[in-house]
Design a protein around this motif. Structure first.
Motif, PDB file in Angstrom:
ATOM      1  N   ASP A  43       5.396  -5.886  -1.415  1.00 51.04           N
ATOM      2  CA  ASP A  43       4.641  -4.890  -2.188  1.00 51.04           C
ATOM      3  C   ASP A  43       3.500  -5.667  -2.834  1.00 51.04           C
ATOM      4  N   THR A  44       2.337  -5.051  -2.930  1.00 51.59           N
ATOM      5  CA  THR A  44       1.182  -5.783  -3.445  1.00 51.59           C
ATOM      6  C   THR A  44       0.414  -4.918  -4.439  1.00 51.59           C
ATOM      7  N   PRO A  45      -0.358  -5.537  -5.330  1.00 45.72           N
ATOM      8  CA  PRO A  45      -1.219  -4.758  -6.218  1.00 45.72           C
ATOM      9  C   PRO A  45      -2.336  -4.139  -5.378  1.00 45.72           C
ATOM     10  N   GLY A  46      -2.737  -2.936  -5.694  1.00 48.02           N
ATOM     11  CA  GLY A  46      -3.792  -2.269  -4.925  1.00 48.02           C
ATOM     12  C   GLY A  46      -5.140  -2.914  -5.167  1.00 48.02           C
TER      13      GLY A  46
ATOM     14  N   LEU B 224      11.125   0.012  -7.775  1.00 45.78           N
ATOM     15  CA  LEU B 224       9.817  -0.554  -8.113  1.00 45.78           C
ATOM     16  C   LEU B 224       9.103   0.396  -9.073  1.00 45.78           C
ATOM     17  N   ALA B 225       8.329  -0.164  -9.974  1.00 46.53           N
ATOM     18  CA  ALA B 225       7.591   0.675 -10.918  1.00 46.53           C
ATOM     19  C   ALA B 225       6.456   1.383 -10.197  1.00 46.53           C
ATOM     20  N   THR B 226       6.261   2.657 -10.500  1.00 48.59           N
ATOM     21  CA  THR B 226       5.125   3.406  -9.964  1.00 48.59           C
ATOM     22  C   THR B 226       4.387   3.989 -11.159  1.00 48.59           C
ATOM     23  N   GLY B 227       3.125   4.316 -10.957  1.00 54.81           N
ATOM     24  CA  GLY B 227       2.356   4.795 -12.110  1.00 54.81           C
ATOM     25  C   GLY B 227       1.478   5.964 -11.776  1.00 54.81           C
ATOM     26  N   GLU B 228       1.248   6.814 -12.756  1.00 48.04           N
ATOM     27  CA  GLU B 228       0.367   7.967 -12.582  1.00 48.04           C
ATOM     28  C   GLU B 228      -1.050   7.488 -12.323  1.00 48.04           C
ATOM     29  N   ILE B 229      -1.728   8.182 -11.415  1.00 46.53           N
ATOM     30  CA  ILE B 229      -3.107   7.821 -11.101  1.00 46.53           C
ATOM     31  C   ILE B 229      -4.003   7.931 -12.318  1.00 46.53           C
TER      32      ILE B 229
ATOM     33  N   THR C 250      -5.723  -0.240 -14.903  1.00 45.81           N
ATOM     34  CA  THR C 250      -4.722  -1.241 -14.505  1.00 45.81           C
ATOM     35  C   THR C 250      -3.987  -0.794 -13.254  1.00 45.81           C
ATOM     36  N   HIS C 251      -3.419  -1.752 -12.613  1.00 42.37           N
ATOM     37  CA  HIS C 251      -2.570  -1.501 -11.462  1.00 42.37           C
ATOM     38  C   HIS C 251      -1.134  -1.532 -11.931  1.00 42.37           C
ATOM     39  N   THR C 252      -0.313  -0.724 -11.303  1.00 43.14           N
ATOM     40  CA  THR C 252       1.089  -0.727 -11.695  1.00 43.14           C
ATOM     41  C   THR C 252       1.780  -1.982 -11.165  1.00 43.14           C
ATOM     42  N   THR C 253       1.567  -2.286  -9.895  1.00 43.85           N
ATOM     43  CA  THR C 253       2.133  -3.509  -9.335  1.00 43.85           C
ATOM     44  C   THR C 253       1.170  -4.640  -9.654  1.00 43.85           C
ATOM     45  N   ARG C 254       1.684  -5.688 -10.274  1.00 40.37           N
ATOM     46  CA  ARG C 254       0.789  -6.760 -10.735  1.00 40.37           C
ATOM     47  C   ARG C 254       0.808  -7.992  -9.852  1.00 40.37           C
TER      48      ARG C 254
ATOM     49  N   LEU D  71      -0.484   7.120   6.399  1.00 35.11           N
ATOM     50  CA  LEU D  71      -1.090   8.126   5.528  1.00 35.11           C
ATOM     51  C   LEU D  71       0.015   8.728   4.665  1.00 35.11           C
ATOM     52  N   ASN D  72      -0.055   8.475   3.362  1.00 37.45           N
ATOM     53  CA  ASN D  72       0.969   8.972   2.424  1.00 37.45           C
ATOM     54  C   ASN D  72       0.479  10.234   1.721  1.00 37.45           C
ATOM     55  N   LYS D  73       1.338  10.848   0.965  1.00 38.29           N
ATOM     56  CA  LYS D  73       1.027  12.056   0.169  1.00 38.29           C
ATOM     57  C   LYS D  73       0.600  13.226   1.045  1.00 38.29           C
TER      58      LYS D  73
ATOM     59  N   SER E  11      -5.094   0.993  -5.222  1.00 45.42           N
ATOM     60  CA  SER E  11      -4.155   1.343  -6.277  1.00 45.42           C
ATOM     61  C   SER E  11      -3.948   2.864  -6.291  1.00 45.42           C
ATOM     62  N   GLY E  12      -2.697   3.292  -6.390  1.00 41.17           N
ATOM     63  CA  GLY E  12      -2.418   4.721  -6.532  1.00 41.17           C
ATOM     64  C   GLY E  12      -2.129   5.452  -5.232  1.00 41.17           C
ATOM     65  N   VAL E  13      -2.261   4.779  -4.086  1.00 35.82           N
ATOM     66  CA  VAL E  13      -1.980   5.475  -2.825  1.00 35.82           C
ATOM     67  C   VAL E  13      -0.478   5.670  -2.611  1.00 35.82           C
ATOM     68  N   GLY E  14       0.337   4.918  -3.366  1.00 37.07           N
ATOM     69  CA  GLY E  14       1.785   5.134  -3.294  1.00 37.07           C
ATOM     70  C   GLY E  14       2.553   4.064  -2.526  1.00 37.07           C
ATOM     71  N   LYS E  15       2.057   2.857  -2.522  1.00 34.40           N
ATOM     72  CA  LYS E  15       2.739   1.767  -1.804  1.00 34.40           C
ATOM     73  C   LYS E  15       4.140   1.531  -2.374  1.00 34.40           C
ATOM     74  N   SER E  16       4.211   1.419  -3.699  1.00 31.22           N
ATOM     75  CA  SER E  16       5.520   1.170  -4.321  1.00 31.22           C
ATOM     76  C   SER E  16       6.431   2.386  -4.163  1.00 31.22           C
ATOM     77  N   ALA E  17       5.858   3.578  -4.283  1.00 30.29           N
ATOM     78  CA  ALA E  17       6.658   4.803  -4.128  1.00 30.29           C
ATOM     79  C   ALA E  17       7.240   4.890  -2.718  1.00 30.29           C
ATOM     80  N   LEU E  18       6.472   4.501  -1.721  1.00 35.42           N
ATOM     81  CA  LEU E  18       6.970   4.519  -0.334  1.00 35.42           C
ATOM     82  C   LEU E  18       8.126   3.546  -0.158  1.00 35.42           C
TER      83      LEU E  18
ATOM     84  N   CYS F  39       3.372  10.204   6.073  1.00 33.55           N
ATOM     85  CA  CYS F  39       4.524  10.134   5.180  1.00 33.55           C
ATOM     86  C   CYS F  39       4.299  10.895   3.879  1.00 33.55           C
ATOM     87  N   SER F  40       5.392  11.163   3.225  1.00 30.08           N
ATOM     88  CA  SER F  40       5.343  11.577   1.829  1.00 30.08           C
ATOM     89  C   SER F  40       6.511  10.915   1.111  1.00 30.08           C
ATOM     90  N   ALA F  41       6.179  10.076   0.151  1.00 28.62           N
ATOM     91  CA  ALA F  41       7.233   9.441  -0.654  1.00 28.62           C
ATOM     92  C   ALA F  41       7.934  10.518  -1.470  1.00 28.62           C
TER      93      ALA F  41
END
Ligand code: GTP
Ligand code: MG
Ligand code: ZN
Length: 296
Positions: free
Chosen positions: A216-219, A184-189, A197-201, A113-115, A167-174, A141-143
């Protein structure tokens, strides 16, 4: 022939990390694989020919130990099912779908559980309580504030893991928090929703400094459970497994049958109602498909 692991695959190119030197080779697949419509996926162990200048040809794809189809990745041991405490909200039916996929693939499972910085600590800890009671390993967790990142790093150490989650749960940020060098690129929700679009492609397998690899995977937040059979579904709910076979009817599917021990356990609170309700929803989806296949 060299051996290595496919860390990324797209548009017909396979990026293979050499087992010996650790260099990355840009590989094509030998033509005969294409004729058989076989392709390599991230995580595949392969044999390849070194063509020089960092180029290669994959000659052999070794047998897969595990296979996850969404996200598509081979040979992982562990899946980190990731949700956010907020933005986006925790969607329990989706969590149960992720769990079923991971159980079916026979992977070790961690629910992350992130954020948690976005809600009260106490509220966050309650969100996965039910899943802890079932026996799942959880991480909070919190990234952003780095709470729980040390535990996550320890969980990933020396294993091949994959992150899965919307998408947006923060996989790349973690992952960036676990290993800042990854960048890794992260993107605003809001941006993800606006542009759809998803940030991770692409799925990408990353090397961890402390040992281990992680994908790391696309959401994604859509599943079809149609490759499962109604008979195997109860076995993918660990809290039901012990009761299977105890119902009045041997072929009880734990839906409308009288004398169902699983339904009894739901009534006396041993099995959570929310989990059981999701079980029935998934069961009906699968039965619908099975009916169509039989043609009546
Ligand atoms: N407040 C807060 N925001 C976070 C946290 N982790 C990530 N975010 C933000 O959430 C947004 C999405 O993060 P990403 O890491 O891009 O999400 P993702 O799961 O990789 O998304 P996809 O690549 O599209 O699947 C970014 O704006 C991050 O800054 C956190 O722990 N707390
Ligand atoms: Mg991402
Ligand atoms: Zn039953």
């Amino acid at each position: 022939m060299k051996t290595g692991i496919v860390i990324k695959a797209y548009s017909g190119f396979y990026y293979v990390k050499d087992d010996e030197q650790g260099g990355i080779y840009e590989c094509r697949l030998r033509g005969r694989f294409k004729k058989k419509k076989k392709r390599a996926i991230p995580g595949d162990r392969v044999g390849f020919q070194d063509l020089g200048s960092g180029l290669g040809v994959i000659e052999e794809i070794f047998e897969r130990k595990t296979l996850l189809t969404r996200p598509t990745v081979a040979n992982v041991e562990q899946v980190i099912i990731t949700f956010a405490a907020k933005d986006p909200d925790l969607h329990y039916k989706l969590l149960d779908q992720f769990l079923i996929m991971a159980e079916a693939a026979k992977l070790q499972i961690v629910i992350c559980l992130n954020k948690i910085d976005l809600v009260d600590e106490e509220v966050a800890r309650k969100m996965l309580k039910l899943y802890e009671e079932i026996g799942y390993k959880t991480l909070y967790c919190s990234a952003k504030t780095k709470v729980g990142i040390e535990d996550l790093r320890e969980t990933l150490k020396d294993k091949i893991s994959v992150f899965a989650g919307a998408s947006g749960v923060g996989k790349s940020a973690l992952l960036n928090a676990v290993q800042p060098g990854l960048k890794l690129a992260t993107g605003e929700i809001s941006e993800k929703i606006r542009r759809g679009t998803h940030t991770t492609r692409h799925v990408e397998l990353l090397q961890l400094k402390d040992g281990g690899m992680v994908a790391d995977t696309p959401g994604f937040s859509f599943f079809d459970l149609e490759f499962l059979s109604s008979e195997e579904l109860p076995y993918l709910f660990p809290e039901m497994v012990d009761y299977i076979g105890q119902c009045r009817f041997q072929d009880c599917i734990h839906d409308h049958e009288p004398g169902c021990v699983i339904k009894e356990m739901v009534e006396n609170g041993k099995i959570a109602k929310s989990r059981y309700e999701n079980y029935v929803t998934f069961l009906h989806e699968i039965q619908e498909k099975e009916k169509q296949e039989r043609g009546y």
